[in-house]
Design a protein around this motif. Sequence first.
Motif, PDB file in Angstrom:
ATOM      1  N   SER A 772       0.832  -1.217   0.000  1.00 34.37           N
ATOM      2  CA  SER A 772       0.000   0.000   0.000  1.00 34.37           C
ATOM      3  C   SER A 772       0.862   1.261   0.000  1.00 34.37           C
ATOM      4  O   SER A 772       0.582   2.219   0.716  1.00 34.37           O
ATOM      5  N   GLY A 773       1.899   1.365  -0.792  1.00 39.57           N
ATOM      6  CA  GLY A 773       2.805   2.516  -0.820  1.00 39.57           C
ATOM      7  C   GLY A 773       2.366   3.610  -1.759  1.00 39.57           C
ATOM      8  O   GLY A 773       3.090   4.581  -1.948  1.00 39.57           O
ATOM      9  N   ILE A 774       1.204   3.499  -2.392  1.00 36.23           N
ATOM     10  CA  ILE A 774       0.749   4.515  -3.342  1.00 36.23           C
ATOM     11  C   ILE A 774      -0.409   5.271  -2.720  1.00 36.23           C
ATOM     12  O   ILE A 774      -1.346   4.668  -2.184  1.00 36.23           O
ATOM     13  N   ALA A 775      -0.373   6.586  -2.812  1.00 37.00           N
ATOM     14  CA  ALA A 775      -1.443   7.414  -2.256  1.00 37.00           C
ATOM     15  C   ALA A 775      -2.621   7.466  -3.217  1.00 37.00           C
ATOM     16  O   ALA A 775      -2.462   7.370  -4.431  1.00 37.00           O
ATOM     17  N   LEU A 776      -3.806   7.619  -2.669  1.00 37.70           N
ATOM     18  CA  LEU A 776      -4.987   7.809  -3.503  1.00 37.70           C
ATOM     19  C   LEU A 776      -4.899   9.142  -4.244  1.00 37.70           C
ATOM     20  O   LEU A 776      -4.232  10.080  -3.780  1.00 37.70           O
ATOM     21  N   PRO A 777      -5.557   9.288  -5.373  1.00 38.28           N
ATOM     22  CA  PRO A 777      -5.556  10.562  -6.097  1.00 38.28           C
ATOM     23  C   PRO A 777      -6.222  11.656  -5.250  1.00 38.28           C
ATOM     24  O   PRO A 777      -7.066  11.382  -4.388  1.00 38.28           O
ATOM     25  N   ALA A 778      -5.880  12.891  -5.543  1.00 37.10           N
ATOM     26  CA  ALA A 778      -6.558  14.033  -4.929  1.00 37.10           C
ATOM     27  C   ALA A 778      -7.935  14.183  -5.557  1.00 37.10           C
ATOM     28  O   ALA A 778      -8.244  13.578  -6.585  1.00 37.10           O
ATOM     29  N   ALA A 779      -8.766  15.045  -4.958  1.00 40.23           N
ATOM     30  CA  ALA A 779     -10.082  15.308  -5.536  1.00 40.23           C
ATOM     31  C   ALA A 779      -9.923  16.089  -6.835  1.00 40.23           C
ATOM     32  O   ALA A 779      -9.028  16.939  -6.966  1.00 40.23           O
ATOM     33  N   PRO A 780     -10.734  15.839  -7.845  1.00 45.78           N
ATOM     34  CA  PRO A 780     -10.671  16.600  -9.093  1.00 45.78           C
ATOM     35  C   PRO A 780     -10.998  18.073  -8.846  1.00 45.78           C
ATOM     36  O   PRO A 780     -11.648  18.446  -7.859  1.00 45.78           O
ATOM     37  N   GLY A 781     -10.536  18.937  -9.780  1.00 46.85           N
ATOM     38  CA  GLY A 781     -10.896  20.355  -9.736  1.00 46.85           C
ATOM     39  C   GLY A 781     -12.362  20.561 -10.014  1.00 46.85           C
ATOM     40  O   GLY A 781     -13.131  19.601 -10.211  1.00 46.85           O
ATOM     41  N   MET A 782     -12.779  21.839 -10.049  1.00 46.04           N
ATOM     42  CA  MET A 782     -14.192  22.198 -10.156  1.00 46.04           C
ATOM     43  C   MET A 782     -14.881  21.441 -11.289  1.00 46.04           C
ATOM     44  O   MET A 782     -14.442  21.468 -12.447  1.00 46.04           O
ATOM     45  N   LEU A 783     -15.995  20.733 -10.963  1.00 42.56           N
ATOM     46  CA  LEU A 783     -16.799  20.027 -11.958  1.00 42.56           C
ATOM     47  C   LEU A 783     -17.917  20.945 -12.417  1.00 42.56           C
ATOM     48  O   LEU A 783     -18.640  21.523 -11.607  1.00 42.56           O
TER      49      LEU A 783
END
Length: 863
Positions: A772-783
């Motif tokens: 589990s050494g990979i971080a989850l993606p950040a939240a996308p920019g404005m939708l």
Amino acid sequence: MRRFVVPVLLGLLVAGSPLYAQRLPSVTPLPSWGPNGYVGSLVRSGGRVFLSGTFNYVGPPTGGLATIEAVDDADVRTVAPLPGWVEHLESDGAGGWLAIVQPYRGAAWRLLHLGADRAPLAGWVEPVFTSRSPDFAPRPLAVAVTGSRVFVAGTFSTVNGVTRRGLAALDLATGAVLSWDPRIDERPGFNTDSVGQLAVSDGVVYAAQGIASVGGISRNDAAGFTVDSAALTPFAPAPCPGQNTWIDSLRASAGRVYRRCLPGLGSTAVVFDALDANGAPLPSWTSPASVWRLLLATPTAVYAASNTQRMLALDPLTGSPMPWANPAVDATAAVVAGSRIYVIGTFGATTPHRVGAIDVATGAVLDWAQTCDFPRTLAADGERVAVGTHSVGGVFANGLAAIDVGTGRPARVPDVGNAAIGAMHAFGDVVVAVVTDGAGQKLRAFSASTAMWFPWELPIEGSVTTMTATDRALYVGGFLGALGGVPTPGLGAVDLATGAVTPLSVRPISSLVALGASQGILYAFGVASPTASPTMAFDTTTGSRRGFNPTPPPGRVAGFAFAPGRVLTVGSVNDPLMAAEWYALDGGAPIDVGNTAALDFEGWNVSQSGSVIALTGRRINSPRAAILDAVSGRAAAWDPGTGESGFGFGTVLATRGFVVLAGQFFAAGGRAAFNLAIFPSLRVTAPTSVSAAVSGVTATVRWQPGAAPAATSYVVEAGTAPGAADLARFSVGAATEVSGTLPPGRYYVRVYGVDDEGESVASQEVQLQVPSGIALPAAPGMLTSAVNGTVVTLAWGAASGAVAYVIEAGTVSGAANIGSFPLAGTGTSFSAAVPPGTYYVRLRGVNAAGAGPPSNEVVVVVP
């Protein structure tokens, strides 16, 4: 009769399955249920084998004898195949059974002692019976056990070389002949020794049917002997009334003897009387007029079957009916065990026979029953009930059945009512069948998967005996005048796309017997006149006759098979003991492939799948089956090992992965069988040396091909637990490794080999651990969203760490009940046509670690 044809439906009848190259099948069949009668047609659709014929029951094989737990009727246990029908059974008092076995064909009758494990008892030497008369085969007819002794009656003069005239005693443990010898005299005018009936009660062995005198002392067909010394007792009943009458059955209990006399000259009534230990009639006994069959006697009651198909309980002293339910059971055999009477018979309108239980006190039918195929005898020891039959626990089947090849058990079939099902042909999920009912014959079809009849039929004028198919047409032949209202003298072709019927002339043949088709040529055999039965060939496109003219003609043909440039005729070919001959496509002289000795029998049926040609038949009284290789034309080294058979192999089906035999037989490949045996082809081998490696979030699985027969492609299966496939199952073609990125977690992976016959068993399982050494993606920019008509466009800012995105949509805020829609790649816009409605939409970034947090939510309204 109306004609219903649905062209769309017939269009589903895709041309017969392609022919697959097939490996030699196993000589050991799969465990499978089977039918109790003749099978005329076998076809396969998916994982089911459909059979039609003159049977009314399908059940599991029991090897000739089954034991059922006396309280739990679901606990049925079988035996290894016995060499015939079990005609008489007796408990040995220790959990085992004495069984008189009638051979299937010509061999000697046998008396077997089976232990509690239903295997031959260790230490028991099977007795050998001989007869002085060439007119009477030596055989045991009845057996009774008392203490350590087995008393045997039958048509024999010696047992193990020791003179015993129709009656003997054996040691229960060893089978040795005991010194017990009643010295029955030879009947005047007969050069034989025979005793047909036997009963034991209160230290006396009662014997009947064939006894004129004992030691010069006259006896009228019945006598009594002490159990210990064989001394003659005073039992000397008067003869049965009338001339040529004889004692049909004998039962004894509490010093009383009950006999049933069959009527002879001067008498028309069945006599059922009761005697004391001296043979004198019981003074208070009155024989019930309705008794048809004497079943058994106990100290408290005598049980009989009436001529009104009811079971009776009679007072043992008077013969008067006892207060009992008189259940509607047409019983043929019965035995008491504890508080129950176990009965063979038909219960009400039930057919075929059942083994059921009746309360001994009330006569009520209990909830304990097994449907059987023609059970002949039964016995009980208090713990288990033994039944002499070849199948127990099956189901009714009115001439049509399906066997699931995976489980060996019946699958659903359509309701046939009172109709009879004849020839069949399968096309994918659709089975076409000849159906005969009160209105005549018709061609109908049903779905193999849903067991539903399709709403169409083609009325048949005349009768259909054979069918075959090409890519476009189903060919229907027999003594045929019209099909679907279209005149078809002998042969009609049904277009599988339109349902149209086209007549084809097969003159001079007036009645077709066999059809076969290959590479645009239709081969036919039939009757032209009482002295002429030609074999012919036709072009399926033009209908013109081809130059197939074998010299000499092949004789009676049961079917055809094919190879490049050759055609095989199967039947009685020229010589009655020649099953098949190869010919060139234009006829001429037979082609000698050099193995005629392997086909020295009369062929009855043939079926082909790819390079495997399976045929059945018989040589004199021996059932025969063979497999030819279509490439070489020669017989393969395959012997189904079915042993003795009373009839033989009537029908065969060669299909992808299996060869199926049907007929009358009760063992195959050393395994109990019930007139049906499904022999699987050798499966493709599983991959070997499976290994797994993980680098970051990339996992790689590698393997090596298994031994022959090797796979042509592979399937990889993965799950979150050992043996599970809840994550993925996909084909990788012929590759021997697969790689991909995975979220953190533990995975269990296995590989299957695949070829034209199907899949192998699973390879050994390997584990993968993705860290589990990979971080989850950040939240996308404005939708944001825009609507133009019904087209919705979404746009958003890139999410750090995302390699893909997933759109979530719901009917309320925060929900995803409409669905989650993955988007490949890292693009930041998406457009699609959407049905009218109001949608709550958000977006998440995705990478190997999983899906990240959501974007803002937008409300999209599509007018």
